[in-house]
Design an enzyme around this catalytic site. Structure first.
Site, short mmCIF file in Angstrom:
data_model
loop_
_atom_site.label_atom_id
_atom_site.label_comp_id
_atom_site.label_asym_id
_atom_site.label_seq_id
_atom_site.Cartn_x
_atom_site.Cartn_y
_atom_site.Cartn_z
N GLU A 55 -4.26 -40.31 -38.40
CA GLU A 55 -3.39 -39.48 -39.23
C GLU A 55 -1.91 -39.70 -38.98
O GLU A 55 -1.11 -39.63 -39.91
CB GLU A 55 -3.73 -37.98 -38.97
CG GLU A 55 -5.09 -37.56 -39.46
CD GLU A 55 -5.17 -37.46 -40.98
OE1 GLU A 55 -4.13 -37.60 -41.65
OE2 GLU A 55 -6.28 -37.27 -41.50
N SER A 68 -39.28 8.34 -14.01
CA SER A 68 -39.38 8.36 -12.54
C SER A 68 -38.51 7.30 -11.88
O SER A 68 -38.66 7.06 -10.67
CB SER A 68 -40.85 8.14 -12.13
OG SER A 68 -41.65 9.20 -12.58
#
Length: 781
Positions: free
Chosen positions: A83, A342
């Protein structure tokens, strides 16, 4: 300098100043549209950087912010080579590239190359400039403006975050995960080339829609890299062999509720790094989904895996299926207040150990008892009579736990838990009471897990950490010794369906596990602690409706063990850990609870090996009911000739002194004939005034003889039925059949019971004073 030259110099300087002022003015009037650092999308990451869940910005765009150093150098090479080779040198605009583009347009009458630099592309991304001559000019000006305000690295970072990659995906990191399923830091050459070219025509080159076009464009980039000598021909040929995978684009959605929680806590953060193990999280989410398919409709689940050493969560499943409306999948059950059943009992036993109330084999009584107006019962309504503390905890018996909490104090117990980070939620205005140990309060899973980590952290638990920058918050839950003893007790509990010596259990990790079920089958729990991890599972319905027949040991425990067995382990996982300083083994004796003394072996009716903390060997807990028979050591004077007991005012020709170890009154119905005989008192000598030791009035069962046989009526399908009375009882009488509570009467009221099963049956009538009567019957087929 001539006057003319001076005038020209002044005019030039003035023009330069005006130009500079104009540029500054334009820069102020048309500021750069830089991304708002406080808004935008957010990505929540696993500990290895894998996205767990992404939150799009207000425009619905998926973007994973990333830094330059976190991107593969191969991608940076491909991007800048293809690019903008002069990116690090030009001021934002490459005049040679622009001239070349203009010449190509004149010759070919069409746009061959745009001549845009990477900075100009960033300007177009930010400003949205149109594809026209005016737009190109504006793009150039914006590029120059960008170079004036940002460094090259900052400009490149904006491109990495904002480049379009098709649909609502922006940025190389989001594109890498979406198309390739991996972070941008681990791109191959072929993948780097693909992501380099994709922003040029993101719609036409999307690999999920047009893999062949994407491959052609990728190979074009690879050829350029070879032509310019950045990559060798051999490297490029190897890269061209790779296929272009066509992955379906789906945003990540793992640990969704945790991600939502952390995003709400840090709404401005763009990247939130968690402690979650991405692979484990996905595997457990799938396991939970599969497991729940066998359970009733609308059932949800929550699951946590926490690393004991760091308190970091490795897995966080907040609901059965995020987004499932039927299962209320949007409700995070890790943070929901639910009844713990429990699961608090290990902390009660640990506190009792620290208080010196019990050792691991202290004698407790599992029998029907009333605590004021509160009368707890076991889950199956059966009772075991005398039982050791360790076994009572492993069997999760309710009456011994309530008895211990009554002695420790429910308010103090709740305060200790709160200090350890385990808050209990009670209804407004209600103080902690005895029911909290059986689930009569609310807890959150994350708090419960944080406390359970103490079993493998020398008694120190803490707050579970979810983000990598969370501070370590540790809190003392139990002493080192009490935590070790409780863990040893729970580790000795065999897995359901296994016993020592079956299917290589020695290679499995040692697990200290506990289950819990709330009242009405609304919550099923299982918590397991190994040396390395603590695992918790909750199963139920978020709206609180019952799941009849689904309880901790049946519903949650199998899933918990599946998770434990799937976790990483080492050779030490199955090895027992030696006790810490202060924990020793000692032989203790029932019923007194004291250390075995060979010089008084007659007082030791049963010998047990107990873990003792800090050398404290507590005697058997005193009976709560003052009207009960006195337990403990009884000193007597007896007539040496007749063996009769002598009162204080009695005498005999020859007197001997004896000591008798007595059991708690409520234990006697469960004792063997021999133990009852050893604990019985000699009869009082004739003529002696009462010494009070026979104060409890005996009772007798009326209605059938001991060891009688019964059968159903001829030609009847109804079971054999008995109607019995307890003679001599003035108060409440509890009736047990084979140790299971079946009814209650008062005084001489009748008790009726139908015997559905054949065989020997033991019937016990138990008065509140401890007096009892017992007989056996045989039910014939």
């Amino acid at each position: 300098m001539t006057p003319r030259l001076r005038r020209l110099t002044k005019r030039f300087a003035l023009a330069a100043l005006l130009l500079i002022a104009g540029v500054i003015l334009l820069d102020r009037l048309f500021p750069l549209p830089l991304p708002d650092a406080s808004g935008g999308s957010t990505v929540v990451l696993a500990r290895d950087g894998t996205p767990l869940r992404a939150f799009p910005d207000s425009d619905g765009v998926w973007r994973y912010p990333i830094q330059l150093q976190d991107v593969s150098p191969l991608y940076i090479q491909a991007l800048l080579t293809y690019e903008d080779r002069w990116f690090w040198r030009h001021p934002g605009v490459n005049p040679f590239a622009l001239a070349r583009a203009a010449a190509q347009w004149v010759v070919h009458r069409r746009l061959v190359s745009g001549g845009s630099t990477l900075t100009m592309q960033v300007a177009r991304i930010l400003d949205g400039t149109p594809h026209s001559a005016a737009g190109k000019l504006r793009q150039i000006l914006r590029a120059l403006q960008l170079e004036a305000h940002l460094s090259k690295r900052e400009i490149l970072t904006v491109y990495l975050d904002r480049a379009p990659f098709g649909g609502t995906i922006e940025g190389v990191e989001a594109a890498s995960w979406a198309y390739l399923g991996k972070p941008a830091s681990r791109l191959s050459r072929a993948e780097a080339a693909l992501l380099t070219v994709l922003p040029q025509m993101p719609s036409r080159l999307r690999p999920d829609r047009n893999a062949e076009a994407a491959r052609g464009a990728r190979d074009k980039v690879l050829d350029r890299m070879a032509q310019l000598g950045v990559w060798t021909r051999g490297e490029v040929r190897d890269a061209e062999i790779e296929s272009v995978a066509a992955r379906a684009l789906q945003p990540p959605l793992s640990a969704a509720l945790l991600a939502e929680r952390l995003h709400a806590e840090q709404p401005e953060a763009h990247r939130i790094a968690t402690t979650i193990d991405a692979e484990l999280q996905r595997a457990l989410e799938a396991r939970v989904t599969d497991y729940l398919a066998r359970l009733p409709d609308r059932t949800s689940a929550a699951l946590m895996v926490v690393d004991n050493a760091t308190l970091e969560a490795r897995a966080y499943v907040g609901s059965a299926a995020f987004g499932d409306e039927q299962r209320l999948g949007h409700v995070d059950m890790v943070r929901a207040w639910r009844s713990p059943g429990s699961t608090l009992k290990p902390f009660l036993y640990g506190l009792a150990l620290d208080d010196g109330l019990i050792d691991s084999e202290s004698l407790l009584i599992d029998a029907p008892q009333s605590f004021g107006s509160y009368r707890p019962g076991n889950f199956d309504l059966a009772y075991n009579g005398p039982i050791g503390a360790a076994e009572a905890l492993r069997l999760s018996l309710n009456v011994p736990a309530v008895d211990l909490l009554d002695r420790v104090g429910p308010t103090r117990f709740a305060a200790r838990l709160a200090n350890a980070g385990l808050d209990l939620r009670l209804p407004r205005g209600v103080q902690p009471n005895l029911s909290v140990i059986l689930g009569g309060a609310g807890v959150r899973m994350e708090d419960l897990v944080g406390a359970y980590t103490a079993l493998n952290r020398a008694g120190v638990g803490g707050r579970v950490r979810y983000a990598q920058d969370d501070t370590m918050t540790e809190r003392r839950v139990l002493s080192d010794g009490a935590a070790w003893i409780v863990r040893d007790i729970l580790e000795a509990n065999p897995r359901p369906g296994y016993s020592p010596g079956t299917f290589d259990p020695g290679s499995r990790p040692r697990v200290a596990w506990k289950t819990g079920t709330s009242y009405g089958f609304r919550d099923a729990w299982a918590v397991g602690a190994t040396r390395r991890y603590t695992v918790a599972v909750w199963i139920g319905r978020p709206d609180g409706t019952p799941l009849p027949g689904q309880y901790g040991a049946v519903t949650a425990l199998p899933l918990m063990f599946q998770v434990v067995d799937s976790l990483p382990r080492n050779a030490l996982s199955a090895a027992p850990e030696p006790p810490p300083a202060g924990v020793t083994q000692t032989d203790v004796c029932w019923p007194l609870g004291l250390a075995f003394d060979p010089t008084h072996a007659e007082l030791c009716h049963q010998k047990r090996t107990a873990w003792v903390l800090n050398g404290v060997i507590p005697p058997t807990l005193p009976e709560r009911d003052a009207t009960s028979w006195s337990a403990g050591l009884v000193h007597l004077r007896t007539d040496a000739d007749t063996g009769a007991r002598l009162g204080a005012t009695c005498t005999a020709a020859r007197i001997t002194e004896v000591e008798i170890a007595r059991w708690p009154a409520l234990a006697y119905p469960w004792l063997s004939r021999d133990l009852r005989h050893r604990a019985s008192l000699p009869p009082l000598a004739r003529g002696c005034a009462s010494d009070g030791l026979d104060a409890s009035q005996p009772i007798r069962i009326d209605g059938i003889a001991d060891r009688a046989a019964i059968a159903r009526a001829p030609n009847s399908d109804k079971p054999a039925t008995l109607r019995l009375r307890a003679l001599g009882a003035g108060g409440d009488v509890l009736w047990l059949v084979n140790g299971k509570l079946e009814g209650e009467t008062r005084g001489a009221q009748s008790f009726e019971h139908a015997f559905a099963e054949p065989g020997d049956q033991t019937i016990t009538a138990l008065a509140a004073s401890g007096a009892y009567a017992q007989l056996q019957v045989r039910v014939l087929r």
